[in-house]
Design an enzyme around this catalytic site. Sequence first.
Site, PDB file in Angstrom:
ATOM      1  N   LYS A 188     -68.680-101.454  50.115  1.00 16.64           N
ATOM      2  CA  LYS A 188     -68.835-101.105  51.534  1.00 16.64           C
ATOM      3  C   LYS A 188     -70.189-101.517  52.075  1.00 16.64           C
ATOM      4  CE  LYS A 188     -70.279 -96.391  50.415  1.00 16.64           C
ATOM      5  NZ  LYS A 188     -70.260 -94.993  50.795  1.00 16.64           N
TER       6      LYS A 188
ATOM      7  N   HIS B  28     -58.450 -98.227  60.549  1.00 16.48           N
ATOM      8  CA  HIS B  28     -58.030 -99.123  59.480  1.00 16.48           C
ATOM      9  C   HIS B  28     -57.554-100.415  60.094  1.00 16.48           C
ATOM     10  CE1 HIS B  28     -57.924 -95.151  57.607  1.00 16.48           C
ATOM     11  NE2 HIS B  28     -58.410 -95.806  56.577  1.00 16.48           N
TER      12      HIS B  28
ATOM     13  N   GLN C 209     -63.640 -87.630  61.460  1.00 14.22           N
ATOM     14  CA  GLN C 209     -64.141 -88.995  61.329  1.00 14.22           C
ATOM     15  C   GLN C 209     -63.684 -89.813  62.525  1.00 14.22           C
ATOM     16  OE1 GLN C 209     -62.255 -90.038  57.542  1.00 14.22           O
ATOM     17  NE2 GLN C 209     -64.289 -90.494  56.770  1.00 14.22           N
TER      18      GLN C 209
ATOM     19  N   ARG D  99     -62.849 -81.744  53.034  1.00  7.53           N
ATOM     20  CA  ARG D  99     -63.311 -82.076  51.682  1.00  7.53           C
ATOM     21  C   ARG D  99     -64.124 -80.907  51.147  1.00  7.53           C
ATOM     22  NH1 ARG D  99     -65.339 -88.264  52.907  1.00  7.53           N
ATOM     23  NH2 ARG D  99     -63.376 -88.943  53.850  1.00  7.53           N
TER      24      ARG D  99
ATOM     25  N   CYS E 131     -56.384 -92.457  55.731  1.00  3.73           N
ATOM     26  CA  CYS E 131     -55.823 -93.769  55.381  1.00  3.73           C
ATOM     27  C   CYS E 131     -54.301 -93.751  55.233  1.00  3.73           C
ATOM     28  CB  CYS E 131     -56.413 -94.269  54.076  1.00  3.73           C
ATOM     29  SG  CYS E 131     -58.117 -93.818  53.776  1.00  3.73           S
TER      30      CYS E 131
ATOM     31  N   ASP F 192     -62.349 -92.705  62.639  1.00  8.56           N
ATOM     32  CA  ASP F 192     -61.829 -93.554  61.576  1.00  8.56           C
ATOM     33  C   ASP F 192     -61.001 -94.702  62.151  1.00  8.56           C
ATOM     34  OD1 ASP F 192     -61.424 -94.230  58.976  1.00  8.56           O
ATOM     35  OD2 ASP F 192     -60.199 -92.489  58.463  1.00  8.56           O
TER      36      ASP F 192
ATOM     37  N   HIS G 252     -61.387-100.196  55.891  1.00  6.11           N
ATOM     38  CA  HIS G 252     -61.605 -98.831  56.375  1.00  6.11           C
ATOM     39  C   HIS G 252     -62.962 -98.840  57.072  1.00  6.11           C
ATOM     40  CE1 HIS G 252     -58.911 -97.128  53.057  1.00  6.11           C
ATOM     41  NE2 HIS G 252     -59.258 -98.299  52.566  1.00  6.11           N
TER      42      HIS G 252
HETATM   43 ZN    ZN Z   1     -59.497 -95.075  55.018  1.00  2.00          ZN
END
Ligand code: ZN
Length: 556
Positions: free
Chosen positions: A385, A305, A301, A283, A254, A303, A431
């Site tokens: 979410k 945004h 990910q 992580r 992010c 991912d 996200h």
């Molecule tokens: Zn994020």
Amino acid sequence: MAEAVLALFPDAKFAIGPSIEDGFYYDFDLPRPLTPDDLPVIEARMREIVAADQSFVRRELSREEAQDLFVDQPYKLELLDDLPDGHITVYTQGQFTDLCRGPHVERAGQIGAFRLLRTAGAYWRGDESRQMLQRIYGVAFETEAELQAHLDKLAEAAKRDHRKLGKDLDLFSIHEEVGPGLVCWHPNGAMVRQIIEDFWKEEHHKRGYGIVYTPHIGKLDQWKQSGHWEFYRENLYSPMDVDGQQYLLKPMNCLGHILIYKSRLRSYRELPIRMAELGTVYRYERGGVLYGLTRVRGFTQDDAHIFCRQDQIRDEVIAVVQLAQFMMQTFGFQDYKLVLATRPDKHAGTPEVWEHATAALTAALESLNLDYEEDPGGGAFYGPKIDVKLADAMGRDWQGPTIQVDFNLPQRFDVCYIGDDGGEHLVTMIHRTVLGSMERFFACLVEHYGGSFPIWLSPVQARIVPIADRHIEYALKVEDTLRRSGIRVDVDSRSERMGFKIRDAQMAKVPYMLIVGDKEIESEGASLRLRSGEDIGLCSIDEVQNRVRSAIDSRS
Ligand code: ZN
């Protein structure tokens, strides 16, 4: 089971024995380690107990009575300390009494078909500093037929296990030398991943996303500002020192995207801005929960945004849900369910902000007419979410796409746009991932297809098998033709028997096999076989090429 274990081990100490989603277990402290041979012996004793058909008698006890009763059972005494007065119940069948909340069947004879499946080590109360206990897992059903169906399903699941197929099909490996939970992708697995990534990028370009790359490490201070250091610390690695400054391995993508957004002034006319990254994050997970590709310590990910105005949230969430549906369909998942996860105990932001974000997600789901379940408290610390759970070919759930609405990070990092009023307004961040992580999604694909990937994803799509050495030259010519049309093809030129080479290609789950010998050379074709064992027979090279290409192009 506990009564049977006590009969065999009179000194056994009992910990806890709950029912769980797929059966039951009980943790014991025993004088010696259990072996697989012990399970049938315990089962036999259990059958005698069921045959004796004793009734289960419930009693409520005072704390003192219970402490007297379990004076030789230290784990039970510890459990008693946590039970409120007036909630201590025991059940007795025959000579055996156990601490239990119940309820139970009335009589042992009502217990149907059961099987003890395996043993495992388990720390008392899941605490690695405490006693290691022995856990026995089992299942129980009303009828033998139901039990057998379940055992068949377990056997099928074991065949499809991505850790087993990962080795058999040479897809990936995890090495103690590198560290647990850190994945090495082999050429076959990496090929599948690359195709998924290329497809993913193409679909994101079509939908107005810009693809970005951001660094794997960054200064710790930004993770303090984001709240991750406060709310998410147990999953972060220790900071490292770089030139006297503390840096962290990134747990999320992010913040890099926020900085790209903030690199210049943004007007309301530019919004929404959609930024996507196949971003690798790290992580910390406890060693005990790591599992194949599904629980790892480093993963990528898919991912993105989306930076938008509040009035754009609903439409953006709708577009993400539709993209997720398209992706799942393309990869062959028909069944999935949506879960709306709301505010957890540990969270940032005010109740009003949470309410607003939750309402936006709900509005999107409702305008798509989609059914969903609620998961109260299951949201991320910075926002609610939508989670999508995929069901694979075996009916098991996998974590799929996730969409989160976030008003928190824009506030913390002062992420703004200039409105039509000329003033600064906070942007809203969405996200989202549509596959989750490449690692977990790949594991899901492997198990869903049992390793027989659809043709467009198969690492090797066609294998040419020359019958004898004199056919190799022709095989190489065919290989060249097919390769030029974009088909991933190889030649098995080993001097093995044809039957062996065909079996080998089937084991490797290669979708098409082209057998070439004298007859095929004469007719300038190949005999086509499928990995299912089906024999298509003699085809021209053009026919083979069209057939394979159309299967690839349609992603069937
Ligand atoms: Zn994020």
